[in-house]
Design an enzyme around this catalytic site. Structure first.
Site, short mmCIF file in Angstrom:
data_model
loop_
_atom_site.label_atom_id
_atom_site.label_comp_id
_atom_site.label_asym_id
_atom_site.label_seq_id
_atom_site.Cartn_x
_atom_site.Cartn_y
_atom_site.Cartn_z
N HIS A 188 -8.97 -15.13 -52.43
CA HIS A 188 -10.08 -16.03 -52.16
C HIS A 188 -9.86 -17.39 -52.79
O HIS A 188 -10.32 -18.40 -52.28
CB HIS A 188 -11.38 -15.41 -52.67
CG HIS A 188 -11.68 -14.11 -52.03
ND1 HIS A 188 -12.03 -14.02 -50.70
CD2 HIS A 188 -11.63 -12.85 -52.49
CE1 HIS A 188 -12.19 -12.76 -50.39
NE2 HIS A 188 -11.95 -12.02 -51.46
N ARG A 293 -0.45 -16.76 -32.87
CA ARG A 293 0.77 -15.95 -32.79
C ARG A 293 0.44 -14.51 -33.23
O ARG A 293 0.61 -14.16 -34.39
CB ARG A 293 1.86 -16.54 -33.69
CG ARG A 293 2.46 -17.84 -33.19
CD ARG A 293 3.58 -18.31 -34.12
NE ARG A 293 4.46 -19.28 -33.51
CZ ARG A 293 4.38 -20.61 -33.69
NH1 ARG A 293 3.44 -21.12 -34.45
NH2 ARG A 293 5.24 -21.41 -33.10
N ARG A 329 -1.87 -15.44 -27.95
CA ARG A 329 -0.62 -15.12 -27.27
C ARG A 329 -0.33 -13.65 -27.49
O ARG A 329 -0.38 -13.17 -28.63
CB ARG A 329 0.52 -15.97 -27.84
CG ARG A 329 1.87 -15.51 -27.31
CD ARG A 329 2.99 -16.40 -27.72
NE ARG A 329 3.41 -16.17 -29.08
CZ ARG A 329 4.32 -16.91 -29.70
NH1 ARG A 329 4.87 -17.93 -29.09
NH2 ARG A 329 4.68 -16.65 -30.93
N GLU A 427 8.63 -21.51 -21.57
CA GLU A 427 9.64 -21.68 -22.63
C GLU A 427 11.03 -21.23 -22.19
O GLU A 427 11.93 -21.10 -23.00
CB GLU A 427 9.20 -21.00 -23.93
CG GLU A 427 8.75 -19.57 -23.79
CD GLU A 427 8.17 -18.99 -25.09
OE1 GLU A 427 8.31 -19.59 -26.17
OE2 GLU A 427 7.59 -17.90 -25.01
N ASN A 450 9.94 -25.02 -28.72
CA ASN A 450 10.94 -24.49 -29.65
C ASN A 450 11.95 -23.65 -28.88
O ASN A 450 13.16 -23.82 -29.02
CB ASN A 450 10.29 -23.62 -30.74
CG ASN A 450 9.11 -24.31 -31.40
OD1 ASN A 450 9.03 -25.53 -31.39
ND2 ASN A 450 8.21 -23.54 -31.98
N ASP A 451 11.45 -22.73 -28.08
CA ASP A 451 12.35 -21.89 -27.29
C ASP A 451 12.91 -22.64 -26.09
O ASP A 451 14.06 -22.44 -25.72
CB ASP A 451 11.64 -20.60 -26.84
CG ASP A 451 11.67 -19.56 -27.94
OD1 ASP A 451 12.72 -19.43 -28.61
OD2 ASP A 451 10.65 -18.88 -28.15
N ARG A 461 18.20 -21.54 -32.15
CA ARG A 461 17.29 -22.29 -33.02
C ARG A 461 17.33 -21.80 -34.47
O ARG A 461 16.81 -22.45 -35.37
CB ARG A 461 15.86 -22.27 -32.45
CG ARG A 461 15.19 -20.93 -32.48
CD ARG A 461 13.89 -20.94 -31.68
NE ARG A 461 12.70 -20.90 -32.54
CZ ARG A 461 11.49 -20.55 -32.11
NH1 ARG A 461 11.28 -20.26 -30.83
NH2 ARG A 461 10.48 -20.52 -32.93
N CYS A 498 2.55 -26.25 -27.13
CA CYS A 498 2.24 -25.62 -28.42
C CYS A 498 3.47 -25.48 -29.31
O CYS A 498 3.38 -24.97 -30.41
CB CYS A 498 1.55 -24.28 -28.22
SG CYS A 498 2.59 -23.05 -27.42
C1 PEP Z 1 7.86 -22.03 -28.92
O1 PEP Z 1 8.80 -21.33 -28.58
O2 PEP Z 1 7.84 -23.27 -28.84
C2 PEP Z 1 6.64 -21.40 -29.47
C3 PEP Z 1 5.53 -22.09 -29.65
O3 PEP Z 1 6.70 -20.10 -29.80
P1 PEP Z 1 7.46 -19.51 -31.09
O4 PEP Z 1 7.85 -20.68 -31.94
O5 PEP Z 1 6.51 -18.60 -31.74
O6 PEP Z 1 8.62 -18.83 -30.46
MG MG Z 2 8.60 -19.20 -28.32
#
Ligand code: PEP
Ligand code: MG
Length: 540
Positions: A188, A293, A329, A427, A450-451, A461, A498
């Site tokens: 807390h 997530r 998600r 993605e 990101n992906d 990555r 995202c």
């Molecule tokens: C992404 O791939 O950009 C994404 C938001 O998902 P994660 O980073 O959880 O793979």
């Molecule tokens: Mg991803």
């Protein structure tokens, strides 16, 4: 100068004298009594007094730190009425003819031990609550003195550990930072530090003799300097002044619209990994949650989280967001996110392997359990679902079929659910190339840059050696982003980003020009992106 290191639970810089928090003396002695019924009546009277105190604390917390922290005192009131607790106390008094203080303390110890043995991290944390509420009743019964921080000026608070009721009783205007020996990231104190936006460290074994000494806390690197030398002090005074200047400017943006100078609006949502992140979402004035997530619920568990466990987590987030959009998600496990109980085979190319939606579509029970939990939670707020790692129309149709099946089941069972938007993450390059067709099937797209960068540039990555090659600004990515928005809109869907790139303020203007409807970023980036949006003029 003494330098100590701990674990940071919230960043920032604090400079001021040290105040050490002292606990109330609640040593309990066992005494024999003659009249158990009179002792039980004394116990109930103390319980009522404790509940009154908790009500005062609830009202105070509600005003000062909001619903999430205040809720705790309601849960303490409920604990006092818990039948197991009450029966245990009465039973000890009757059968052992002992004083109420002893019976309450013993009951509290036993229950705290049971909670502490539980596997679930959240339940483990409840051990501290039982102890806290027990100490309160024992304190009332024995007329013990009050605990506290004995400071008259704003100070860095050092404590062994801080119980929630202890933190709420503190005069917040006198607390510059929390530093504790014990406690966890979920504690807390950590939540409160985030809510109060002050640096906090845990796991710092500070010396007892530092009351009143000057200190510096650096939440970013998890360090506390006691009696800093002049050079360190000057360095941190400068750092703090810079931080304050930036924060003050950003603070002014709370409650403001995400609107460009020429009137174009965009939704700014936050990315979270679990319930505990919602406080900073609200604190930073995000308009919703653009990426929950959900796999973190699975990663934190030793076995498949049940429908009830998931429902509780999703419902809590939906309720805390009070009607603002929450995009959950579905499970994105596999690749770098491994969970033993899924018993996934070792793969040569896990990022290209059996993961995310591929697991869900082949382990239907796991998928259905999660969708049921999400649909049930949708009754308590505005919930959307998005599916990760999509590469084909067929996958989307299967996801939608499963969602329809779940709705049908809930209808039959008479379980209510809300209007749930269905979306997909874009993605993979495959999804980009067929985004025109995909858009007709879903309500929205959210680009996982990101992906998408990993798969488009063929760069792992996770490989630090490739950091310099991993270029999310690559023209291939930027062209894809434009193509995604155009296809989304043509097909009647909205589009957001995202992935981490969404928080890159050097691209905010470009995202707006492309026509994105939403950006979802980490909570601490909300106000910075809002600032970038408000500084943009698309008419130029
Ligand atoms: C992404 O791939 O950009 C994404 C938001 O998902 P994660 O980073 O959880 O793979
Ligand atoms: Mg991803």
């Amino acid at each position: 100068m003494i330098t100590m290191e701990g674990k940071s639970v919230f960043s920032g810089v604090a400079i001021g004298p040290v105040a050490i928090f002292t606990k109330a003396d609640t040593q309990v002695r066992r005494e024999s009594i003659e009249d158990p019924e009179a002792e039980i009546a004394r116990y109930h009277q103390a319980t009522e007094e404790a509940k009154d105190q908790l009500q005062v604390l609830y009202d105070k917390a509600l005003k000062e730190v909001g619903e999430e922290s205040a809720f705790l005192f309601q849960s303490h009131q409920l604990m006092l009425d818990d039948l197991d607790y009450v029966e245990s106390v009465e039973n000890i008094i009757r059968t052992q003819k002992t004083n109420a203080e002893y019976a309450v303390a013993t009951t509290g110890d036993n229950m705290a031990e049971i909670f502490a043995m539980m596997d679930d991290a959240y339940m483990k944390e409840r051990a501290a609550d039982v102890k806290d509420v027990t100490n309160r009743v024992v304190g009332i019964l024995s007329g013990a003195g009050s605990a506290g921080m004995h400071a008259t000026e704003p100070s860095i608070l050092l404590a062994d550990d801080l119980a929630p009721s202890e933190t709420v009783q503190l005069d917040k205007s006198l607390v510059l930072s929390f530093v504790t020996r014990h406690g966890s990231t979920n504690s807390h104190t950590a939540i409160l530090a985030r809510t109060m936006n002050i640096p906090a460290l845990i796991g710092v074994d500070y010396p007892e003799d530092c009351e009143g000494k000057m200190a510096i806390v650096d939440g970013a690197i998890g360090k506390i300097f006691i009696e800093p030398d002049e050079q360190t002090l000057n360095e941190y005074k400068k750092k703090k002044a810079e931080e304050e200047e930036k924060a003050a400017l950003l603070e002014q943006l709370k409650g403001q619209e995400n609107i460009t100078k020429d009137g174009r609006k965009i939704n700014l949502y936050a990315n979270i990994g679990g319930v505990k992140d919602v406080a900073s979402v609200l604190e930073n004035d995000a308009g919703g949650i653009g990426l929950f997530r959900s796999e973190f619920l699975y990663l934190e568990s030793d076995t498949y989280p049940t429908e009830e466990e998931q429902f509780a987590a999703y419902r809590k987030v939906a309720e805390m967001m009070a009607g603002k959009k929450v995009i959950i998600r579905t499970l994105d496990i596999g690749a770098d996110k491994q969970v033993d109980y899924f018993e996934l085979d070792k793969e040569d190319n896990p990022a290209l392997g059996y993961r995310a939606i591929r697991i869900c579509l082949t382990r239907e029970e796991v998928f259905k359990t999660q969708l049921r939990a999400i649909y049930r939670a949708s009754h308590y707020g505005t919930v959307s679902i998005m599916f990760p790692m999509i590469i084909s129309l067929d996958e989307v149709k299967k996801c939608k079929d499963m969602a329809a099946l779940v709705q049908k089941e809930l209808d039959v069972e008479g379980i209510p659910y809300g209007d749930v938007e269905l979306g997909i993450m874009i993605e993979t390059p495959a999804a980009v190339m067929i985004s025109d067709e995909l858009a007709k099937e879903v309500d929205f797209f959210s680009v996982g840059t990101n992906d998408l960068t990993q798969y488009t540039l063929a760069i792992d990555r996770q490989n630090p050696k490739l950091d310099d090659f991993y270029d999310s600004h690559h023209p291939a990515i930027l062209r894809m982003l434009k193509m995604i928005v155009d296809n989304a809109h043509a097909g009647g869907a909205w589009a957001g980003i995202c992935g981490e790139l969404g928080a890159d303020t050097t691209l905010t203007e470009e995202f707006l020009r492309m026509g994105f409807d939403e950006l979802s970023v980490s909570p601490s980036m909300i106000l910075r992106v809002r600032e970038a949006v408000r500084n943009t003029d698309l008419s130029k």
